[in-house]
Design an enzyme around this catalytic site. Structure first.
Site, mmCIF file in Angstrom:
data_model
loop_
_atom_site.group_PDB
_atom_site.id
_atom_site.type_symbol
_atom_site.label_atom_id
_atom_site.label_comp_id
_atom_site.label_asym_id
_atom_site.label_seq_id
_atom_site.Cartn_x
_atom_site.Cartn_y
_atom_site.Cartn_z
ATOM 1 N N TYR A 142 6.233 -9.254 -3.376
ATOM 2 C CA TYR A 142 6.307 -9.886 -4.698
ATOM 3 C C TYR A 142 7.652 -10.536 -4.953
ATOM 4 O O TYR A 142 7.820 -11.304 -5.888
ATOM 5 C CB TYR A 142 6.024 -8.868 -5.818
ATOM 6 C CG TYR A 142 4.582 -8.399 -5.900
ATOM 7 C CD1 TYR A 142 3.638 -8.792 -4.964
ATOM 8 C CD2 TYR A 142 4.168 -7.558 -6.915
ATOM 9 C CE1 TYR A 142 2.339 -8.346 -5.028
ATOM 10 C CE2 TYR A 142 2.864 -7.110 -6.995
ATOM 11 C CZ TYR A 142 1.946 -7.495 -6.049
ATOM 12 O OH TYR A 142 0.653 -7.043 -6.129
ATOM 13 N N LYS A 189 0.139 0.241 5.924
ATOM 14 C CA LYS A 189 -0.794 -0.478 6.798
ATOM 15 C C LYS A 189 -0.082 -0.586 8.140
ATOM 16 O O LYS A 189 0.157 -1.683 8.663
ATOM 17 C CB LYS A 189 -1.128 -1.844 6.177
ATOM 18 C CG LYS A 189 -2.262 -2.593 6.862
ATOM 19 C CD LYS A 189 -3.638 -1.989 6.625
ATOM 20 C CE LYS A 189 -4.676 -2.710 7.479
ATOM 21 N NZ LYS A 189 -5.999 -2.075 7.432
ATOM 22 N N ASP A 221 -6.372 0.798 3.168
ATOM 23 C CA ASP A 221 -7.819 0.594 2.982
ATOM 24 C C ASP A 221 -8.525 1.940 2.891
ATOM 25 O O ASP A 221 -9.383 2.155 2.016
ATOM 26 C CB ASP A 221 -8.405 -0.292 4.098
ATOM 27 C CG ASP A 221 -7.877 0.046 5.491
ATOM 28 O OD1 ASP A 221 -6.988 0.927 5.616
ATOM 29 O OD2 ASP A 221 -8.351 -0.566 6.467
ATOM 30 N N ASP A 245 0.654 -1.561 -6.643
ATOM 31 C CA ASP A 245 0.079 -2.333 -7.748
ATOM 32 C C ASP A 245 -1.447 -2.186 -7.732
ATOM 33 O O ASP A 245 -2.074 -1.873 -8.746
ATOM 34 C CB ASP A 245 0.482 -3.812 -7.569
ATOM 35 C CG ASP A 245 0.022 -4.691 -8.713
ATOM 36 O OD1 ASP A 245 -0.238 -4.156 -9.817
ATOM 37 O OD2 ASP A 245 -0.065 -5.916 -8.513
ATOM 38 N N ASP A 249 -4.042 0.491 -10.250
ATOM 39 C CA ASP A 249 -5.157 0.045 -11.103
ATOM 40 C C ASP A 249 -6.418 0.833 -10.774
ATOM 41 O O ASP A 249 -7.164 1.249 -11.660
ATOM 42 C CB ASP A 249 -5.443 -1.453 -10.900
ATOM 43 C CG ASP A 249 -4.741 -2.319 -11.940
ATOM 44 O OD1 ASP A 249 -3.632 -1.929 -12.370
ATOM 45 O OD2 ASP A 249 -5.294 -3.375 -12.317
#
Ligand code: IPM
Ligand code: MG
Length: 354
Positions: A142, A189, A221, A245, A249
């Protein structure tokens, strides 16, 4: 008498309404614990764009950097969505970077009384869900180099992390795990990404200094699947900016009540940025129906992490729990036989229990 200066950024939409109730509760805490909280309002987000053209005016950022703590309502809304214009969300990124709050703490806790609101089945929830996501907040993809080719035919974003950036966040993960159920999960990952492999190396090196903490890693994942399949397995999750992030959620939805969840963003100093994780809900702004509990619980986090007032923080959390147990609900979490109340009334009820 102790005094603390709090910069308040109510922001847009329901932000001012929920913030007002949180301050109501904070003042009650001040009376009880003999502490003076000086709350001063500054503009940020859409309201700041309207007034100054800048989502994060210098005056606001300076006030936040120099405050003892910062309480933010929510920023954004369709009014400022036009392409090319400044965006209210830039205030958030600017605040995080400017205040150097590099760790974001997002608890996801299923309140027993609200279990029915969760989209997950009772048999999955019955072991209890009480986890914290610790997200790196001021680095990674980001904040990396990005660009769009002149011909518009390609674009790129880059993820870069330095050893100190990773270590300071993982260290926070161990701190939290130590005070909780002593389990820390690294989400990465590492089967694909070099940055993830560096996170992994540092994580397991640091784990050797914390033999009392059970550690494991999950690919992101798989972690996103495990969160809905068996959320009770998690205590503390530590991860990079983008993965955090996304997963936070998902975790918030498990609780079924995004209007209940607070967050804290912390750096090296005791000054922190506290905000509910929900947005501005422009469709219900000004109607006195928004749920102020997430902002009230954010104030509890502020007391705990910025002011070292754990008793007062417990007090607020207990007051919220009792209010739920007595059946009081705002519209977002209402059920058939609840006592439906508005934003202000909810604030009054919780404040009265302090
Ligand atoms: C959040 C939000 C922000 C983020 C956006 C609004 C910039 O999604 O706090 O999670 O991605 O950090
Ligand atoms: Mg987000």
């Amino acid at each position: 008498m102790k005094e603390y200066n709090i910069a308040v950024l109510s922001g847009d939409g329901i932000g001012p309404e929920v913030t007002a109730e949180a301050i109501k509760v904070l003042n009650k805490v001040g009376e009880k614990y003999d502490v003076k909280f000086n709350c001063k309002e500054y503009i940020a987000g859409g309201i700041a764009i309207d007034k100054t053209g800048n989502p994060l005016p210098d005056e606001t950022l300076n006030a936040c950097v120099n405050a003892d703590s910062v309480l933010l309502g929510a920023v954004g809304g369709p009014k400022w969505d036009k392409a090319g214009g400044p965006r209210p969300e830039q205030a958030l990124l600017g605040l995080r970077k400017g205040m150097e709050v590099y760790t974001n703490i997002r608890p996801a806790h299923v309140f027993k009384e609200l279990q029915a609101a969760s989209p997950l089945k009772d048999e999955i929830l019955k072991r209890g869900v009480d986890l914290v996501i610790i997200r790196e907040l001021t680095g990674g993809i980001y904040f990396g180099k990005s660009g769009l080719a002149e011909d518009g035919q390609s674009a790129f974003d880059t993820e870069e992390y330095s050893v100190p950036e990773i270590r300071r966040v993982i260290e926070r993960g161990f701190d939290f795990a130590k005070k909780r159920r002593k389990k820390l999960t690294l989400v990465n990952k590492a089967n694909i990404m070099e940055t993830s492999r560096l996170w992994r190396k540092l994580f397991f090196e640091m784990a050797e200094d914390h033999p009392d903490i059970e550690v494991n890693e999950l690919y992101v994942d798989n972690a996103s699947m495990q969160l809905v399949m068996n959320p009770s397995q998690f205590d503390v999750i530590v991860t990079s900016n983008m993965f955090g992030d996304i997963l936070s959620d998902e975790a918030s939805m498990i609780t079924g009540s995004i209007g209940m969840l607070p967050s804290a963003s912390l750096g090296d100093s005791s000054n922190g940025l506290y905000e509910p994780i929900h947005g501005t809900a422009p469709d219900i702004a000004g109607l006195d129906i928004a749920n102020p509990m997430a902002t009230i619980l954010s104030v509890a986090m502020m007391l705990r992490y910025s002011f070292d007032m754990a008793d007062a923080a417990d007090d607020i959390e207990r007051a919220v729990g009792e209010t739920l147990a007595e059946g009081y609900r705002t519209a977002d979490i209402q059920n058939d036989d609840c006592k439906l109340v508005g934003t202000k009334k909810m604030g009054d009820i919780i404040a009265a229990k302090i």
